[in-house]
Motif scaffolding. Structure first.
Motif, mmCIF file in Angstrom:
data_model
loop_
_atom_site.group_PDB
_atom_site.id
_atom_site.type_symbol
_atom_site.label_atom_id
_atom_site.label_comp_id
_atom_site.label_asym_id
_atom_site.label_seq_id
_atom_site.Cartn_x
_atom_site.Cartn_y
_atom_site.Cartn_z
ATOM 1 N N TYR A 127 0.837 -1.207 0.000
ATOM 2 C CA TYR A 127 0.000 0.000 0.000
ATOM 3 C C TYR A 127 0.867 1.251 0.000
ATOM 4 O O TYR A 127 0.681 2.155 -0.813
ATOM 5 N N SER A 157 2.897 1.604 -3.248
ATOM 6 C CA SER A 157 2.078 2.012 -4.390
ATOM 7 C C SER A 157 1.707 3.491 -4.305
ATOM 8 O O SER A 157 1.640 4.172 -5.316
ATOM 9 N N LYS A 158 1.474 3.996 -3.090
ATOM 10 C CA LYS A 158 1.145 5.423 -2.928
ATOM 11 C C LYS A 158 2.342 6.301 -3.241
ATOM 12 O O LYS A 158 2.201 7.340 -3.877
ATOM 13 N N ARG A 194 1.470 4.050 -8.345
ATOM 14 C CA ARG A 194 1.042 2.886 -9.127
ATOM 15 C C ARG A 194 -0.055 2.155 -8.373
ATOM 16 O O ARG A 194 -0.343 2.449 -7.231
ATOM 17 N N GLU A 195 -0.644 1.169 -9.059
ATOM 18 C CA GLU A 195 -1.666 0.358 -8.399
ATOM 19 C C GLU A 195 -1.012 -0.693 -7.531
ATOM 20 O O GLU A 195 0.120 -1.109 -7.776
ATOM 21 N N GLU A 216 -0.086 -4.275 -6.059
ATOM 22 C CA GLU A 216 0.151 -5.550 -6.728
ATOM 23 C C GLU A 216 -0.791 -6.640 -6.233
ATOM 24 O O GLU A 216 -1.217 -7.488 -6.997
ATOM 25 N N ARG A 253 -4.056 -7.975 -3.434
ATOM 26 C CA ARG A 253 -5.116 -7.719 -2.463
ATOM 27 C C ARG A 253 -4.710 -8.366 -1.148
ATOM 28 O O ARG A 253 -3.711 -9.084 -1.077
#
Length: 135
Positions: free
Chosen positions: A80, A83-84, A88-89, A91, A93
């Motif tokens: 999380y 990615s922030k 990017r999104e 990888e 869940r």
């Protein structure tokens, strides 16, 4: 018509170009156990479906399960924040992160995370699990 052959082969680009596939094995099954039936006569075999739990105490199994879940949450939090900061999104869940942590427990790291912090966590978990199993 198809031909089937089984043997040990080198993976080369030439073989890959012609369409040969080289599936990756899941485990090595090359250990054979032989028992002298005269010295050790066969006794009645009783199926123990939970025999795989016997190497560890129930408390240690609970601790391992707790460690896997917490490690999966740690993977998720690391992903999380990475990615922030990188825009990017994510990888994985949460359930994928817990699955990756459980696969690290059994020594399979094909689902390893891409970020350096998550890779360091994977390395630490593999070392922890190796130490636990070696006891």
């Amino acid at each position: 018509d198809f031909d089937f052959f089984a043997d040990w082969w080198f993976v080369t680009t030439e073989r890959l170009k012609v369409g040969l596939t080289f599936p990756e094995g899941w485990f090595k099954a090359n250990v054979i156990m032989i028992q002298d039936t005269e010295k050790h006569p066969r006794t009645e075999v009783v199926a123990n479906f939970f025999g795989f739990l016997q190497p560890f105490s129930p408390g240690l199994w609970a601790l391992l399960a707790f460690t896997i879940v917490i490690s999966g949450v740690a993977y998720y939090v690391i992903d999380y924040f990475e990615s922030k900061t990188q825009g990017r999104e994510m990888e994985m869940r949460l359930r994928d992160s817990i699955f990756a942590a459980s696969m690290a427990f059994v020594g399979d790291h094909r689902t390893s995370p891409k970020g350096p912090a998550a890779r360091l966590l994977t390395f630490a978990l593999l070392a922890l699990y190796m130490a636990i199993v070696s006891l």
